[in-house]
Design a protein around this motif. Structure first.
Motif, PDB file in Angstrom:
ATOM      1  N   UNK A  85       0.914  -1.296   0.028  1.00  0.00           N
ATOM      2  CA  UNK A  85       0.089  -0.093   0.005  1.00  0.00           C
ATOM      3  C   UNK A  85       0.817   1.241  -0.175  1.00  0.00           C
ATOM      4  N   UNK A  86       1.535   1.202   0.868  1.00  0.00           N
ATOM      5  CA  UNK A  86       2.583   2.352   0.694  1.00  0.00           C
ATOM      6  C   UNK A  86       3.530   2.646  -0.432  1.00  0.00           C
ATOM      7  N   UNK A  87       3.770   1.632  -1.023  1.00  0.00           N
ATOM      8  CA  UNK A  87       4.426   1.598  -2.344  1.00  0.00           C
ATOM      9  C   UNK A  87       3.644   2.079  -3.439  1.00  0.00           C
ATOM     10  N   UNK A  88       2.318   1.691  -3.237  1.00  0.00           N
ATOM     11  CA  UNK A  88       1.522   2.204  -4.499  1.00  0.00           C
ATOM     12  C   UNK A  88       1.237   3.686  -4.429  1.00  0.00           C
ATOM     13  N   UNK A  89       1.317   4.337  -3.095  1.00  0.00           N
ATOM     14  CA  UNK A  89       0.944   5.518  -3.171  1.00  0.00           C
ATOM     15  C   UNK A  89       2.068   6.267  -3.313  1.00  0.00           C
ATOM     16  N   UNK A 106      -6.545   4.712   3.772  1.00  0.00           N
ATOM     17  CA  UNK A 106      -6.704   6.302   3.273  1.00  0.00           C
ATOM     18  C   UNK A 106      -6.094   6.283   2.040  1.00  0.00           C
ATOM     19  N   UNK A 107      -4.981   5.447   1.894  1.00  0.00           N
ATOM     20  CA  UNK A 107      -4.241   5.366   0.789  1.00  0.00           C
ATOM     21  C   UNK A 107      -5.002   5.044  -0.637  1.00  0.00           C
ATOM     22  N   UNK A 108      -5.919   4.324  -0.530  1.00  0.00           N
ATOM     23  CA  UNK A 108      -6.833   3.611  -1.613  1.00  0.00           C
ATOM     24  C   UNK A 108      -7.937   4.672  -1.997  1.00  0.00           C
ATOM     25  N   UNK A 109      -7.888   5.318  -3.078  1.00  0.00           N
ATOM     26  CA  UNK A 109      -8.655   6.323  -3.672  1.00  0.00           C
ATOM     27  C   UNK A 109     -10.091   6.096  -3.913  1.00  0.00           C
ATOM     28  N   UNK A 110     -10.183   4.557  -4.628  1.00  0.00           N
ATOM     29  CA  UNK A 110     -11.351   4.352  -5.363  1.00  0.00           C
ATOM     30  C   UNK A 110     -11.102   2.595  -5.693  1.00  0.00           C
ATOM     31  N   UNK A 111     -12.175   2.155  -6.085  1.00  0.00           N
ATOM     32  CA  UNK A 111     -12.344   0.653  -6.610  1.00  0.00           C
ATOM     33  C   UNK A 111     -13.191   0.423  -7.490  1.00  0.00           C
TER      34      UNK A 111
END
Length: 484
Positions: free
Chosen positions: A29-33, A203-208
């Protein structure tokens, strides 16, 4: 559900995978952001170069990834190669068109003046990290039709693929890595369904975006709604296939066979309910049943096979229950109606069959005969529920209004097919059929230039085309006051 490759042609477990732990999920998740902060500032030329490179690699890998898909979910090998090729074409389409699809927009001078601005620009900016929850039935295409536009828009992606296609999921991550995307731009998360809520709430995921069953869609939509995050849902369908007296019956029947059994009948946009005018009902049924009966059922790695096994044992059990319920309540099977046996051969209803030790394979795998049911009515579960396998229901109707009413008598509204040469009938269907698509005298299909999605319980939002790439954009108004 375990994360494993289980060959549906034999029932053999070929490989198992341990799901990611909490620490590794957090790292990704951190890497994706972090990757998003870099990728969002790249220009379209850079993004286009990367996506075209991915398309080239996919073309080179076509035979290899096709075999992976066939082994994991049972689609005939020729269809698997075609799926890979389609994905490469879609990548190139978005690489070529994204800049124009997301170009800045400028309201008219009169509207700008009326707003009190000196100038106004509408800009499409990426949202961020997008979680994709994807199904097994088109394990490459379902992902690419999300990933290509999302990456071209400047987003990064996290893929939670179906647990029975881990090999395809890992291939996709590796494909984008080899194409040169920055680390973290596209990652596969080998996790079970229970982990999805926590990831989506992060919180780092904006949408799905989700393609899958209605229960899965409800679950993701509920979590996203609670978090106020944007979603796109494609939840399947029970598409009608209308045949009117003016139709080319030979063409309609031949297309109906393909439309019903594509991907072993496991397609959201497969035609499932065949609604036929009484004047041509019997003639259509004769042609359609003959075509279904002639299909070759067998080992999907055999080039001559047209219909392989269902992807999962549960999927076959669910289909059997639907058909058995219909037969108990008075439906009639014109062909098929059960598992293949040595007496029926390995083609539906006794056709030519496959080569080699076909019966042994059919006994071990999750096969179901291509089936045509008539005299179906509202008492039967199959009238309301999606039959995810090579089973067609045929209805007789007296006229077009009755056909449209029956077409709309479904909780789903993904797409539809209409066969008629009458322009007035086409206009009425275009106005009144409740679906995201109406295809006249041809088979429903997806194409990167055409918006794809449904209404009612088939979901909301659109994939593909300009509509699809804009779903995961922050559509931003830039207003500049006097003096600018």
């Amino acid at each position: 559900m375990p994360i494993a490759t289980v060959n549906p042609a034999t029932g053999e477990t070929l490989r198992t995978f341990d799901p990611l732990g909490a620490e590794e999920i957090e790292r990704r998740l951190a890497l994706a952001r972090t990757a998003f902060e870099q990728h969002r500032t790249t220009d379209f030329a850079t993004r286009s170069r990367l996506l075209n490179r991915a398309a080239d690699l996919l073309d080179a890998d076509e035979d290899r990834i096709a075999r992976v898909m066939t082994t994991e979910m049972g689609k005939p090998i020729a269809a698997a190669r075609a799926e890979a090729a389609k994905c490469a074409r879609a990548m190139r389409w978005y690489a070529r068109h994204a800049a124009e699809l997301l170009a800045d927009e400028h309201p008219s001078a009169a509207d700008v003046q009326d707003s009190g601005a000196a100038r106004v620009t509408v800009r499409y900016r990426p949202l961020g990290v997008v979680l994709a929850v994807m199904p097994w039935n088109f394990p490459l295409w379902q992902v690419v039709r999300f990933a290509a536009p999302a990456l071209m828009a400047g987003n990064t992606g996290l893929l939670k693929h179906a647990s029975n296609v881990p090999g395809t999921a890992l291939y996709l991550e590796d494909l984008f890595r080899r194409a040169g995307y920055p680390e973290g731009c596209f990652q596969t998360l080998l996790v079970g369904s229970a982990a999805v809520e926590g990831i989506l709430r992060d919180r780092r995921v904006a949408a799905a975006t989700l393609t899958g069953s209605e229960p899965a869609g409800r679950s993701v939509a509920a979590v996203a709604g609670d978090e106020v995050k944007h979603t796109v849902l494609e939840l399947g369908g029970s598409d009608p296939f209308l045949v009117m007296p003016s139709a080319d019956l030979d063409g309609a029947a031949a297309t109906a066979v393909t439309a019903r059994v594509q991907n072993n009948g496991q397609s959201c946009i497969a035609a499932k309910r065949f609604i036929v005018h009484t004047d041509v009902h019997d003639a259509f049924c004769e042609r359609f049943t003959a075509g279904m009966r002639a299909l070759v059922l067998g080992d999907p790695l055999d080039e001559s096979v047209q219909v392989g096994p269902l992807a999962t044992e549960k999927g076959r059990t669910d289909l059997e229950e639907l058909v058995d319920d219909a037969l108990r309540h008075g439906a009639r099977a014109l062909c098929g109606g059960g598992r293949p046996t040595p007496t029926t051969g390995s083609a539906a209803g006794g056709g030519s069959g496959t080569h080699g030790d076909a019966h042994t394979t059919l006994d071990k795998g999750w096969y179901y005969e291509p089936t045509v049911l008539t005299e179906v009515d509202e008492r039967m579960r199959i009238h309301r529920e999606e039959a995810f396998g090579p089973v067609a229901t045929v209805y007789r109707v007296p006229d077009l209004p009755a056909a449209i009413a029956l077409a709309n008598d479904s909780p789903f509204g993904l797409s539809s097919n209409v066969w008629t040469r009458d322009e007035d009938e086409m206009a009425l269907c275009a106005r009144d059929i409740e679906a995201g698509g109406v295809f006249f005298n041809g088979m429903t299909a997806s194409h990167p230039a055409l918006p794809f999605g449904g209404v009612k319980r088939s979901g909301y939002g659109r994939e593909l085309s300009a509509h699809g790439i804009r779903e995961f954009c922050n559509i931003t108004t830039l207003w500049y006051g006097p003096g600018h």
